[in-house]
Scaffold this motif. Structure first.
Motif, PDB file in Angstrom:
ATOM      1  N   GLU A 164     -19.151   0.264  61.425  1.00  0.00           N
ATOM      2  CA  GLU A 164     -19.048  -1.087  61.955  1.00  0.00           C
ATOM      3  C   GLU A 164     -17.574  -1.386  62.199  1.00  0.00           C
ATOM      4  O   GLU A 164     -16.716  -0.680  61.686  1.00  0.00           O
ATOM      5  N   PRO A 165     -17.287  -2.429  62.970  1.00  0.00           N
ATOM      6  CA  PRO A 165     -15.882  -2.837  63.113  1.00  0.00           C
ATOM      7  C   PRO A 165     -15.270  -3.094  61.743  1.00  0.00           C
ATOM      8  O   PRO A 165     -15.969  -3.587  60.852  1.00  0.00           O
ATOM      9  N   ALA A 166     -14.003  -2.765  61.580  1.00  0.00           N
ATOM     10  CA  ALA A 166     -13.369  -2.893  60.265  1.00  0.00           C
ATOM     11  C   ALA A 166     -13.377  -4.342  59.791  1.00  0.00           C
ATOM     12  O   ALA A 166     -13.529  -5.262  60.589  1.00  0.00           O
ATOM     13  N   TYR A 167     -13.244  -4.487  58.453  1.00  0.00           N
ATOM     14  CA  TYR A 167     -13.291  -5.823  57.866  1.00  0.00           C
ATOM     15  C   TYR A 167     -12.223  -6.733  58.428  1.00  0.00           C
ATOM     16  O   TYR A 167     -11.071  -6.334  58.548  1.00  0.00           O
ATOM     17  N   ASN A 168     -12.625  -7.909  58.791  1.00  0.00           N
ATOM     18  CA  ASN A 168     -11.705  -8.889  59.357  1.00  0.00           C
ATOM     19  C   ASN A 168     -12.106 -10.241  58.806  1.00  0.00           C
ATOM     20  O   ASN A 168     -13.210 -10.711  59.037  1.00  0.00           O
ATOM     21  N   GLU A 169     -11.209 -10.819  58.056  1.00  0.00           N
ATOM     22  CA  GLU A 169     -11.588 -12.006  57.293  1.00  0.00           C
ATOM     23  C   GLU A 169     -12.125 -13.126  58.170  1.00  0.00           C
ATOM     24  O   GLU A 169     -13.156 -13.732  57.859  1.00  0.00           O
ATOM     25  N   ALA A 170     -11.446 -13.354  59.314  1.00  0.00           N
ATOM     26  CA  ALA A 170     -11.872 -14.447  60.190  1.00  0.00           C
ATOM     27  C   ALA A 170     -13.265 -14.190  60.734  1.00  0.00           C
ATOM     28  O   ALA A 170     -14.144 -15.065  60.741  1.00  0.00           O
ATOM     29  N   CYS A 171     -13.498 -12.954  61.181  1.00  0.00           N
ATOM     30  CA  CYS A 171     -14.818 -12.620  61.710  1.00  0.00           C
ATOM     31  C   CYS A 171     -15.881 -12.730  60.625  1.00  0.00           C
ATOM     32  O   CYS A 171     -16.979 -13.219  60.851  1.00  0.00           O
ATOM     33  N   PHE A 172     -15.531 -12.262  59.426  1.00  0.00           N
ATOM     34  CA  PHE A 172     -16.543 -12.284  58.378  1.00  0.00           C
ATOM     35  C   PHE A 172     -16.958 -13.707  58.053  1.00  0.00           C
ATOM     36  O   PHE A 172     -18.108 -13.964  57.715  1.00  0.00           O
ATOM     37  N   LYS A 173     -16.034 -14.635  58.184  1.00  0.00           N
ATOM     38  CA  LYS A 173     -16.393 -16.045  57.974  1.00  0.00           C
ATOM     39  C   LYS A 173     -17.466 -16.484  58.945  1.00  0.00           C
ATOM     40  O   LYS A 173     -18.387 -17.221  58.598  1.00  0.00           O
ATOM     41  N   THR A 174     -17.338 -15.999  60.227  1.00  0.00           N
ATOM     42  CA  THR A 174     -18.371 -16.387  61.198  1.00  0.00           C
ATOM     43  C   THR A 174     -19.710 -15.759  60.836  1.00  0.00           C
ATOM     44  O   THR A 174     -20.767 -16.260  61.216  1.00  0.00           O
ATOM     45  N   PRO A 209     -20.891 -15.274  66.518  1.00  0.00           N
ATOM     46  CA  PRO A 209     -20.131 -14.600  65.471  1.00  0.00           C
ATOM     47  C   PRO A 209     -19.468 -13.345  66.026  1.00  0.00           C
ATOM     48  O   PRO A 209     -19.909 -12.810  67.045  1.00  0.00           O
ATOM     49  N   CYS A 210     -18.418 -12.876  65.354  1.00  0.00           N
ATOM     50  CA  CYS A 210     -17.866 -11.586  65.748  1.00  0.00           C
ATOM     51  C   CYS A 210     -18.068 -10.583  64.625  1.00  0.00           C
ATOM     52  O   CYS A 210     -18.117 -10.943  63.455  1.00  0.00           O
ATOM     53  N   GLY A 211     -18.190  -9.313  65.013  1.00  0.00           N
ATOM     54  CA  GLY A 211     -18.587  -8.270  64.067  1.00  0.00           C
ATOM     55  C   GLY A 211     -17.505  -7.914  63.088  1.00  0.00           C
ATOM     56  O   GLY A 211     -16.320  -7.989  63.396  1.00  0.00           O
ATOM     57  N   SER A 212     -17.939  -7.527  61.883  1.00  0.00           N
ATOM     58  CA  SER A 212     -16.981  -7.085  60.863  1.00  0.00           C
ATOM     59  C   SER A 212     -17.760  -6.408  59.758  1.00  0.00           C
ATOM     60  O   SER A 212     -18.871  -6.829  59.418  1.00  0.00           O
ATOM     61  N   ALA A 213     -17.199  -5.352  59.203  1.00  0.00           N
ATOM     62  CA  ALA A 213     -17.820  -4.763  58.021  1.00  0.00           C
ATOM     63  C   ALA A 213     -17.662  -5.729  56.860  1.00  0.00           C
ATOM     64  O   ALA A 213     -16.848  -6.644  56.907  1.00  0.00           O
ATOM     65  N   ALA A 214     -18.470  -5.509  55.812  1.00  0.00           N
ATOM     66  CA  ALA A 214     -18.375  -6.380  54.650  1.00  0.00           C
ATOM     67  C   ALA A 214     -17.124  -6.051  53.865  1.00  0.00           C
ATOM     68  O   ALA A 214     -16.682  -4.902  53.869  1.00  0.00           O
ATOM     69  N   PRO A 215     -16.539  -7.049  53.213  1.00  0.00           N
ATOM     70  CA  PRO A 215     -15.437  -6.736  52.307  1.00  0.00           C
ATOM     71  C   PRO A 215     -15.979  -5.980  51.103  1.00  0.00           C
ATOM     72  O   PRO A 215     -17.195  -5.954  50.880  1.00  0.00           O
ATOM     73  N   ALA A 249     -31.817  11.574  66.515  1.00  0.00           N
ATOM     74  CA  ALA A 249     -30.757  10.802  67.176  1.00  0.00           C
ATOM     75  C   ALA A 249     -29.413  11.411  66.832  1.00  0.00           C
ATOM     76  O   ALA A 249     -28.616  10.820  66.112  1.00  0.00           O
ATOM     77  N   PRO A 250     -29.152  12.594  67.348  1.00  0.00           N
ATOM     78  CA  PRO A 250     -27.916  13.291  66.941  1.00  0.00           C
ATOM     79  C   PRO A 250     -26.659  12.504  67.314  1.00  0.00           C
ATOM     80  O   PRO A 250     -25.623  12.676  66.682  1.00  0.00           O
ATOM     81  N   GLN A 251     -26.768  11.630  68.307  1.00  0.00           N
ATOM     82  CA  GLN A 251     -25.582  10.896  68.742  1.00  0.00           C
ATOM     83  C   GLN A 251     -25.334   9.606  67.975  1.00  0.00           C
ATOM     84  O   GLN A 251     -24.338   8.950  68.203  1.00  0.00           O
ATOM     85  N   LEU A 252     -26.252   9.248  67.125  1.00  0.00           N
ATOM     86  CA  LEU A 252     -26.156   7.938  66.460  1.00  0.00           C
ATOM     87  C   LEU A 252     -25.058   7.944  65.406  1.00  0.00           C
ATOM     88  O   LEU A 252     -25.118   8.719  64.460  1.00  0.00           O
ATOM     89  N   GLN A 253     -24.069   7.081  65.620  1.00  0.00           N
ATOM     90  CA  GLN A 253     -22.986   7.011  64.645  1.00  0.00           C
ATOM     91  C   GLN A 253     -22.640   5.588  64.260  1.00  0.00           C
ATOM     92  O   GLN A 253     -22.417   5.295  63.098  1.00  0.00           O
ATOM     93  N   ALA A 254     -22.639   4.727  65.242  1.00  0.00           N
ATOM     94  CA  ALA A 254     -22.162   3.363  64.999  1.00  0.00           C
ATOM     95  C   ALA A 254     -23.243   2.356  65.371  1.00  0.00           C
ATOM     96  O   ALA A 254     -24.197   2.685  66.079  1.00  0.00           O
ATOM     97  N   VAL A 255     -23.091   1.153  64.877  1.00  0.00           N
ATOM     98  CA  VAL A 255     -24.054   0.115  65.202  1.00  0.00           C
ATOM     99  C   VAL A 255     -24.117  -0.113  66.710  1.00  0.00           C
ATOM    100  O   VAL A 255     -25.148  -0.488  67.243  1.00  0.00           O
ATOM    101  N   GLU A 307     -21.792  -1.378  50.815  1.00  0.00           N
ATOM    102  CA  GLU A 307     -22.992  -1.919  51.441  1.00  0.00           C
ATOM    103  C   GLU A 307     -22.852  -1.760  52.931  1.00  0.00           C
ATOM    104  O   GLU A 307     -21.740  -1.614  53.442  1.00  0.00           O
ATOM    105  N   GLY A 308     -23.992  -1.771  53.615  1.00  0.00           N
ATOM    106  CA  GLY A 308     -23.917  -1.620  55.066  1.00  0.00           C
ATOM    107  C   GLY A 308     -25.263  -1.258  55.650  1.00  0.00           C
ATOM    108  O   GLY A 308     -26.295  -1.429  55.001  1.00  0.00           O
TER     109      GLY A 308
END
Ligand SMILES: Nc1ncnc2c1ncn2[C@@H]1O[C@H](COP(=O)(O)OP(=O)(O)OP(=O)(O)O)[C@@H](O)[C@H]1O
Ligand SMILES: Nc1ncnc2c1ncn2[C@@H]1O[C@H](COP(=O)(O)OP(=O)(O)OP(=O)(O)O)[C@@H](O)[C@H]1O
Ligand SMILES: [Mg+2]
Ligand SMILES: [Mg+2]
Lengths: 288, 282, 320, 288, 282
Positions: free
Chosen positions: C214-224, C233-239, C115-121, C94-95
């Motif tokens: 997106e920034p890699a999954y990070n449990e603490a961030c995902f909680k926020t 909140p801080c960014g994190s991909a979904a688990p 948008a040839p340069q579009l890669q990340a959020v 998902e994403g």
């Protein structure tokens, strides 16, 4: 089942929709933009921008002018204030804008259609079946293609609402007009009324109770579409209901649902009040 | 005197299949047989008559003999099943919608047997209706209406609604409405039937004066034989949809064509009917 | 020989109405009917009602449950009214996505890359004009999850975390169908669109999308991210998504035999995607795909059940 | 917004619902079972069990008896046959059973309610606002608690349908009765009619056109609820529509949607045909 | 002779605030002033009269003078604003719903000025209505209805609907409907106003016979002075809601209380009114 010759329209329909989207989608999206910028957004901005007490005052005044009874005007105003207390004021204003536009469009289109149906047997034979379809074809079935053609948001929501809510008004206008006493019409004819004079001076006033019943049903149906409208991205009270339901938060859904009911009652009482003829039609005493 | 209104072989059958009924009638059936055979009501059959300009033309006949049906043909509220209707020499059946409207607005007005008042309008608005329809200002129309209301004795009731009035009062509103239109031709279907004798006397005299002064052509349906003889310069008698006799009152009284007419006119006591003769310019 | 079915009670199965759900339900139902001789009733409904009904044992089985994604499920699970078993799908994603042509262009339809340069959020603020929202024209539109879904809250938090609240409208489409329609319409017209999506889905098989990094999954961030009230909140991909079979507690306790089967029930992602693509081209044919699966892939389904059961299923599927 | 005193009813409502479920849930589930076994399932079984040609024949005969015109009866029958060809016969029968039960219940309850409202000003003041709520409170809001109380499936679906569809019938019955000519009622009174004789012999016949319009709207609304019903587990055409929408298969949804429309038209034409008084109310000619 | 029907100081004001109007009236205002001041219509004011059993009681008066209002009090279609109404010595205002129904079913029937036919029923069903309401079988009721239809000259129209009839035919249906009920008391509000003279003669005679043979009590409103003198054994004259004079026709003619009454009765030519006197047993 052998008895039925198998038929399948799904593919042709899907292809037709796809090609419609490809061919006209862009243009219709532009149309959507126009309606939004020209009509809906200004109204919504005005409603949301005004201080709540101004809106409440307007509601109170309108309700009083319409009904001349503070027993109606006061509770309505208090109820609107309560919606604000539930934290739903902004959602209420968004929904109000949507429903007002939809109701006005439905009345503006439905009344003439009803008149036309009442006056021509041939046109009635065309109009009534179309109404059947409009009222019973599940909203979603045309909503999804509408989203593909017009984009997400308020405009297709309004279109769908109008399509659905217009039906009772057309039918009841037709019914009311056809029940007007022919003796009275004959007398009016004998003075050389034009169709127009007949319509405005005789037929519509005498059909008025039926027409008002139609307007009432139109308002009710427009409000019953609020949740459906928010399923394609119209914000407001409907979204609150949806969110409440999606999370099984019955309280949240019910609270927003009650706000919708209140809005319906307010619009209904005000329109009915303005529509009602003040004079009692017949001395009550006779009906012992 | 020129004929202002002329009916030529007019027949009217109410029902789905007028032609079958007309065929039966041509074969000599009467309206009761036609009703029994086809379920259609015969309103009129083969009626020809010509109504002279300027004068009161009285129509009488048994209940159900087709009087109301007849007058409705003159302003074409009913289209005949067969025959022609001429007003001032023109066939109204050929009129366009616009000409028909003009005819009804400016030349013919009508008092209905069942009044036909507009229940949602006040008495004053009802009476002003004819003038408003032809485009007069509210002020003028209501001023004229006011005058006529006074003449029928309803001053003070301007702002009442019809359903607050007694039967006779309603009838007078219908009367005033037609008179207020001030047209040359007046069709009056039992206009005094619900009125008391004093008022009726008064209104009869007013009608005679009006006719004499303005030379109006009035078609007047009544059941009251004395009234017919007092007002009518000519009289027509209908029976079962057919015209039985037609002519000046004196002539009809002197030579009734059959027993039916004789029984009708027998009820008028010879001399006591005052008449204002003298037909106006046609 | 399942105790539940032996007692004569029917197994009420949620009649899921999205593509993968339809197919998985069909597969499970086939095993139950043909392998265990159960009476299976399919009850159509929408997700919330289904989860609610499962908690009340009004239905017994949901073939595709995105565990932990809805509050109702979470509450019911916490109360012990429902259980999740097995690993029905492994590797679901998902994403945030855009159509491939937005970045790379598409030759056949003569679409130039917008948008040839579009890669990340993090690139998104630059492109807000590209994804313009017609209701608020000076912002872009991000198509979120429908209101009320769990992912809607997460995405709303992500908009904050990625600093997009000023440049993008958080547009909630209200229903899955509306989201699909909006995406499909944009794709067919070759228009740019930015949206949240997931797989396995038919749309994913039918169209070519690019997932923004997106920034890699990070449990603490995902909680926020899962807490709506978290202001910063801080960014994190979904688990990785956990997709299991959901069963009611009553059913779970009453029938270890079927629970054992569900524990082993799994369809490999590539196979599922292929089947979904097949369904997309031939609508409504979950039953057809299911029959083909049982006829051609005994290697997979034989692992789900004991031999005697497998035998019975095979007997019903080879003849055809 | 400071202007509004914050209020929140969500929690109390949720707790109330929960405790209701805990306390009465089981008993209501049993009730659900009873209605199902006693009423709906037998009907459904009969409809689904009968060979399609029998059903088609019955439709044709009913339509002909009701309208006396093969121009109506024939197309209706052909249309039903076509639904079969689309492979939706079984779904059609399921939906038919559901809608029949709901419509009958709505009419059986709605007509008396309308009569009561027309006869007592005080009761009308109670009934009409309740109808407002029933018609505009979003279905979902009470559907979810209904599911919690009654369980998933057809019974809550029918309840929801009845709640929604009953409203126009009540309103139009009330309207029609209040428009009956007081002169005629007075005359009937003068012969010493009982309330009952007045109602059956005078008021209902004269209000009939309005009542029929109400029945028409009730049928239409019952069918517009079919999709919603399938969201809580009622099978049939609604399920097809939903599935079509969820998978963006517009063709599938539209095909099933059209079947719903057809069912609506068939039920409507047959009920209206049976309800219509054969005699033309007034000779048309007078209205030149 | 005992009084069959008695009105005691009955007043009726149509409007929201009858008491204010009654106060004004007590202070001597007339109905026009009351209308102008309060907007209320005065139907009747302080009317007392007693109608003897067995006999025809004629009520006359100007249009709008309260005749229809008066008769409606007798079967309590209208409740008075003040006063009492007695039928056979009992106060109908105190009747329970059931007794009132019984009174209307078996003892009083009424012919309405505006006919009040049931538009959705055939002529035959309309005439049978009164009997059906009190529970007679369809067969009996329709047989009786059939007989009365024949007597008013409408045989052959049994299966027509009212709106297919002429005005006079509708009136006769209303008449037959009341007569078919076969009650002791008949209230007739201008029952012959739309009828031709031949039919009217015939029906007047029938009514006289009926009254003489069965001793019915008939309250008869009419505008036709000759009719009133021919039929009425007593006559009451109303004006603006007040009772002006009441008595035997001869007495009224001999000594009119005022000019108004004098003008009314002046219209009857002395001798030519046949009378069947002889009051029936009370
Ligand atoms: N329903 C009503 N509401 C208000 N006023 C009424 C009503 N019915 C009658 N009136 C008034 O009461 C008065 C008497 O009316 P009523 O009908 O009794 O007269 P009437 O003697 O029968 O006259 P007519 O001979 O014209 O029928 C009139 O002034 C009339 O305006
Ligand atoms: N709308 C109609 N539909 C069917 N038949 C009608 C209609 N109007 C009148 N008739 C029939 O036509 C015949 C003549 O009716 P008409 O109304 O012309 O009589 P009339 O001479 O005016 O009688 P009256 O003196 O009773 O008013 C009657 O037999 C009647 O039944
Ligand atoms: Mg007539
Ligand atoms: Mg009167």
């Amino acid at each position: 089942m052998d008895f039925f010759v198998p038929l399948d329209l799904r593919e042709p329909i899907n292809q037709a929709v796809d090609s419609l989207v490809v061919r006209y989608g862009d243009r219709l999206h532009v149309l959507n933009d126009l309606i939004l910028q020209g009509l809906l957004l200004p109204l919504e901005r005005a409603l949301r921008g005004a201080p709540p007490w101004v809106i409440l005052l307007v509601v109170a005044l309108l309700a009083w002018r319409a009904t001349r009874r503070w027993q109606v005007a006061l509770p309505l105003t208090v109820a609107c204030y309560l919606i604000g207390c539930f934290g739903l004021w902004d959602a209420l204003m968004q929904t109000l804008a949507l429903v007002l536009v939809a109701t006005v469009l439905a009345v503006v289109a439905g009344l003439p259609l009803g008149i036309v149906a009442a006056h021509s047997r041939r046109l009635r034979a065309v109009v009534l079946p179309v109404l059947d379809v409009m009222q019973t074809l599940p909203t979603f079935v045309y909503l999804i293609p509408a989203v593909m053609l017009f984009g997400l948001g308020k405009v297709p929501a309004i279109l769908a609402t109008v399509v659905y809510a217009i039906c009772p008004l057309v039918r009841l206008t037709d019914l009311g007009l056809r029940q007007v006493d022919p003796d009275v019409q004959e007398a009016a004819h004998s003075f050389g009324t034009t169709r127009w004079q007949m319509l405005l001076g005789v037929q519509l006033p005498l059909a008025w109770p039926s027409i008002l019943a139609g307007v009432n049903q139109t308002v009710m149906m427009a409000l019953s579409m609020v949740v459906v409208a928010s399923m394609i991205g119209a914000r407001g009270l409907g979204e609150e209901v949806l969110a409440g339901i999606q999370t099984l938060d019955v309280g949240r859904g019910l609270q927003a649902g009650l706000a919708i009911v209140l809005l319906a009652v307010a619009i209904d009482r005000i329109t009915q009040g303005f529509g009602r003829v003040r004079r009692p039609i017949r001395d009550e005493e006779r009906r012992s | 005197m020129s004929a202002r209104i002329e009916l030529r072989h007019v027949s009217k059958v109410y029902g789905d299949d007028p032609h079958r009924a007309l065929t039966l009638l041509a074969q000599g059936a009467d309206k009761h047989q036609v009703l029994a055979d086809t379920g259609s009501h015969v309103g009129l059959y083969d009626v020809s008559l010509s109504i002279p300009a300027g004068g009161i033309y009285a129509i009488m006949g048994l209940s159900g003999s087709g009087k109301s049906t007849l007058v409705r043909h003159i302003n074409r509220l009913i289209d005949p099943s067969a025959g022609q209707v001429l007003v001032d020499g023109e066939d109204v059946l050929g009129f366009s919608a616009a000409r028909l409207r003009d005819l009804r607005r400016r030349r013919i007005s009508m008092v209905f047997q069942h009044f036909g008042l507009l229940p949602h309008r006040t008495v004053l608005e009802n009476v002003a209706f004819g003038r408003r329809v032809r485009g007069e200002s509210r002020r003028n129309a209501q001023a004229a209406a006011q005058g006529w209301l006074a003449r029928v004795g309803l001053s003070g009731h301007e702002r009442d609604y019809p359903d607050h009035l007694s039967g006779g009062m309603r009838q007078r509103v219908g009367l005033a409405r037609a008179l207020a239109s001030d047209t040359d031709i007046l069709l009056m279907d039992e206009p005094f039937s619900a009125l008391d004798p004093l008022l009726r006397d008064d209104l009869q005299s007013q009608l005679l004066t009006l006719q004499a002064e303005l030379g109006k052509t009035i078609v007047f349906i009544t059941h009251d034989v004395e009234e017919a003889f007092r007002l009518g310069q000519r009289i027509a008698l209908l029976r079962d949809g057919r015209l039985v006799q037609e002519g000046e009152p004196a002539a009809v009284r002197a030579a009734p064509v059959d027993d039916y007419v004789a029984r009708f006119v027998a009820r008028v006591s010879g001399a006591d009917v005052p008449r204002s003769t003298g037909s106006a310019p046609g | 020989t399942s105790p539940w079915c032996q007692s004569g009670k029917p197994v009420k199965v949620a009649g899921l109405n999205w593509e993968s759900g339809e197919l998985l339900t069909e597969l499970v139902a086939t095993v139950l009917e043909q392998g265990y001789g159960c009476r299976v009733e399919r009850v159509p409904s929408n997700t919330i009602t289904i989860e609610n009904a499962l908690a009340q044992n009004d239905i017994q089985l949901v073939a595709e449950e995105w565990v932990g994604r809805s509050e109702i499920w979470n509450k019911a699970a916490a109360a012990g009214k429902v259980k999740a078993v097995g690993n029905v799908i492994v590797g679901a994603t998902e994403g945030w996505y855009v159509p491939e042509y937005v970045v790379k262009g598409e030759k056949t339809r003569k679409i130039r890359p917008a948008a040839p340069q579009l890669q990340a959020v993090s690139d998104l603020p630059k492109y807000k004009q590209l994804f313009r929202d017609n209701e608020e024209p000076d912002k872009g539109r991000f198509l979120n999850c429908p209101s009320g879904w769990t992912c809607e809250g997460v995405n709303s938090q992500k908009l904050k975390a990625y600093g997009l609240t000023d440049s993008y409208v958080n547009f909630r489409p209200g229903s899955g169908a509306a989201l699909d329609a909006a995406v499909a319409s944009a794709y067919q017209r070759g228009q740019p669109v930015l949206f949240y999506y997931w797989s396995p889905t038919a749309l994913m098989g039918k169209y070519r999308f690019i997932q923004l990094t997106e920034p890699a999954y990070n449990e603490a961030c995902f909680k926020t991210l899962t807490d709506r009230n978290q202001a910063k909140p801080c960014g994190s991909a979904a688990p990785e998504a956990v997709i299991q079979a959901g069963v009611s507690r009553v059913f779970h306790d009453a029938d270890p035999v079927l629970i054992d089967f569900l524990g082993k029930f799994n369809v490999p992602l590539p196979l599922l995607n292929a089947a979904l693509a097949g369904m997309a081209n031939n609508p409504g044919s979950a039953a057809v795909q299911s029959r083909r699966f049982f006829a051609t892939r005994p290697d997979i389904w034989r692992a789900w059940v004991p031999d005697d059961v497998a035998q019975r299923i095979a007997a019903r599927n080879t003849g055809k």
